[in-house]
Design a protein around this motif. Structure first.
Motif, PDB file in Angstrom:
ATOM      1  N   MET A 147       0.827  -1.207   0.000  1.00  0.00           N
ATOM      2  CA  MET A 147       0.000   0.000   0.000  1.00  0.00           C
ATOM      3  C   MET A 147       0.866   1.263   0.000  1.00  0.00           C
ATOM      4  SD  MET A 147      -3.341   0.789   2.366  1.00  0.00           S
ATOM      5  CE  MET A 147      -2.457   1.062   3.886  1.00  0.00           C
ATOM      6  N   ALA A 181      -7.880   8.347  -0.880  1.00  0.00           N
ATOM      7  CA  ALA A 181      -8.643   7.283  -0.212  1.00  0.00           C
ATOM      8  C   ALA A 181      -8.914   6.148  -1.203  1.00  0.00           C
ATOM      9  CB  ALA A 181      -9.934   7.835   0.362  1.00  0.00           C
ATOM     10  N   THR A 182      -7.891   5.365  -1.463  1.00  0.00           N
ATOM     11  CA  THR A 182      -8.007   4.235  -2.385  1.00  0.00           C
ATOM     12  C   THR A 182      -8.742   3.070  -1.725  1.00  0.00           C
ATOM     13  OG1 THR A 182      -5.898   3.341  -1.618  1.00  0.00           O
ATOM     14  CG2 THR A 182      -5.834   4.866  -3.500  1.00  0.00           C
ATOM     15  N   ARG A 229      -7.194   1.455   1.168  1.00  0.00           N
ATOM     16  CA  ARG A 229      -7.267   2.219   2.414  1.00  0.00           C
ATOM     17  C   ARG A 229      -8.704   2.332   2.946  1.00  0.00           C
ATOM     18  NH1 ARG A 229      -2.314   4.835   3.043  1.00  0.00           N
ATOM     19  NH2 ARG A 229      -1.033   4.875   1.154  1.00  0.00           N
ATOM     20  N   VAL A 254      -4.008   6.286  10.698  1.00  0.00           N
ATOM     21  CA  VAL A 254      -4.846   7.301  10.067  1.00  0.00           C
ATOM     22  C   VAL A 254      -5.333   8.291  11.120  1.00  0.00           C
ATOM     23  CG1 VAL A 254      -7.017   5.962  10.276  1.00  0.00           C
ATOM     24  CG2 VAL A 254      -6.757   7.678   8.453  1.00  0.00           C
ATOM     25  N   HIS A 312      -2.740  10.895   1.664  1.00  0.00           N
ATOM     26  CA  HIS A 312      -2.871  10.000   0.517  1.00  0.00           C
ATOM     27  C   HIS A 312      -4.313   9.975   0.025  1.00  0.00           C
ATOM     28  CE1 HIS A 312       1.098   7.960   1.046  1.00  0.00           C
ATOM     29  NE2 HIS A 312       0.907   8.303   2.312  1.00  0.00           N
ATOM     30  N   ASP A 367      -9.338   2.478   6.633  1.00  0.00           N
ATOM     31  CA  ASP A 367      -9.008   3.762   7.245  1.00  0.00           C
ATOM     32  C   ASP A 367     -10.124   4.785   7.006  1.00  0.00           C
ATOM     33  OD1 ASP A 367      -6.606   2.719   8.128  1.00  0.00           O
ATOM     34  OD2 ASP A 367      -5.515   3.363   6.339  1.00  0.00           O
ATOM     35  N   TYR A 405      -2.164  10.669   7.653  1.00  0.00           N
ATOM     36  CA  TYR A 405      -1.543   9.639   8.489  1.00  0.00           C
ATOM     37  C   TYR A 405      -0.431  10.231   9.338  1.00  0.00           C
ATOM     38  CZ  TYR A 405      -3.888   6.198   5.553  1.00  0.00           C
ATOM     39  OH  TYR A 405      -4.836   5.448   4.901  1.00  0.00           O
ATOM     40  N   TRP A 435      -9.363  12.992   7.651  1.00  0.00           N
ATOM     41  CA  TRP A 435     -10.101  12.749   6.413  1.00  0.00           C
ATOM     42  C   TRP A 435     -10.569  14.074   5.826  1.00  0.00           C
ATOM     43  CZ3 TRP A 435     -12.351   9.832   2.614  1.00  0.00           C
ATOM     44  CH2 TRP A 435     -13.564  10.283   2.075  1.00  0.00           C
ATOM     45  N   THR A 454     -14.472   4.114  -3.381  1.00  0.00           N
ATOM     46  CA  THR A 454     -13.013   3.999  -3.327  1.00  0.00           C
ATOM     47  C   THR A 454     -12.471   3.173  -4.488  1.00  0.00           C
ATOM     48  OG1 THR A 454     -12.982   2.012  -1.912  1.00  0.00           O
ATOM     49  CG2 THR A 454     -13.042   4.161  -0.804  1.00  0.00           C
TER      50      THR A 454
END
Length: 202
Positions: free
Chosen positions: A1, A17-18, A21, A83, A15, A24, A78, A86, A67
């Protein structure tokens, strides 16, 4: 990741929000009770009727699907591997803001919106909100946004109830290089909300 962060500062990184993740994302915006029908940062992402109809696990499934899309639903901050924040960011045209009667359109640019910033309790006071906003702008630029705007409260230094502070403050956006673009008819926590815009994204 492991990926190259959008921004970094003092051990903090941001980063996209894939899907990798998603847990998180759940930590930051999911309810403690998985069967609950609150939060998931959907109230300004989808029409009110759809938001009311999505219940329990269906809300988590909806955000998980977001996502997986090419354009992610937001960014995550992070501290090391933990995490801590947001920010929701997306093209305004894809959001209920596109049809809002209270928050006007400044112009016809395909602007992106940042409308929710959350920092985990116990982590506030470290500048995470500032880094989240910077990361949200960086992600929007990466995806081709010509401008980014937010709709924070103009609280003029007065304390904002933490439950409503997710919209951000005018000063937070000003510190990130945004300028006031217009007043709105919207309010939050008893304060007027304003449109803050950044056009200098080059």
């Amino acid at each position: 990741m492991a990926t190259t962060p959008l921004v970094r500062s003092d051990g903090l990184t941001v980063h996209p929000a894939t899907h990798a993740r998603f847990d998180d994302v759940r930590t930051m915006v999911g309810p403690k009770d998985p069967s609950s029908s609150v939060c998931w940062c959907l109230s300004h992402r989808i029409p009110a009727k759809d938001n009311r109809e999505l219940a329990g696990q269906a809300r988590a499934d909806f955000v998980e699907a977001l996502t997986r899309r090419r354009t992610k639903p937001g960014v995550l901050a992070y501290d090391g591997g933990e995490v801590v924040g947001w920010a929701a960011v997306a093209p305004r045209a894809d959001l209920p803001f596109a049809r809002s009667t209270r928050i006007p359109h400044v112009d016809d640019l395909p602007v992106w919106s940042v409308w929710c910033l959350r920092v985990r309790p116990g982590r506030r006071g470290r500048g995470i909100s500032h880094l989240l906003l910077e990361g949200a702008v960086a992600y929007a630029v990466e995806r081709g946004a010509p401008a980014v705007e937010g709709y924070p409260v103009d609280n003029r230094g007065e304390k904002v109830d933490l439950t409503m502070a997710y919209v951000g403050t005018r000063k937070l956006f000003e510190d990130a290089g945004f300028a006031m673009a217009a007043a709105t008819e919207a309010t939050s926590a008893g304060f007027p909300r304003v449109i803050m815009r950044r056009n200098d994204l080059g």
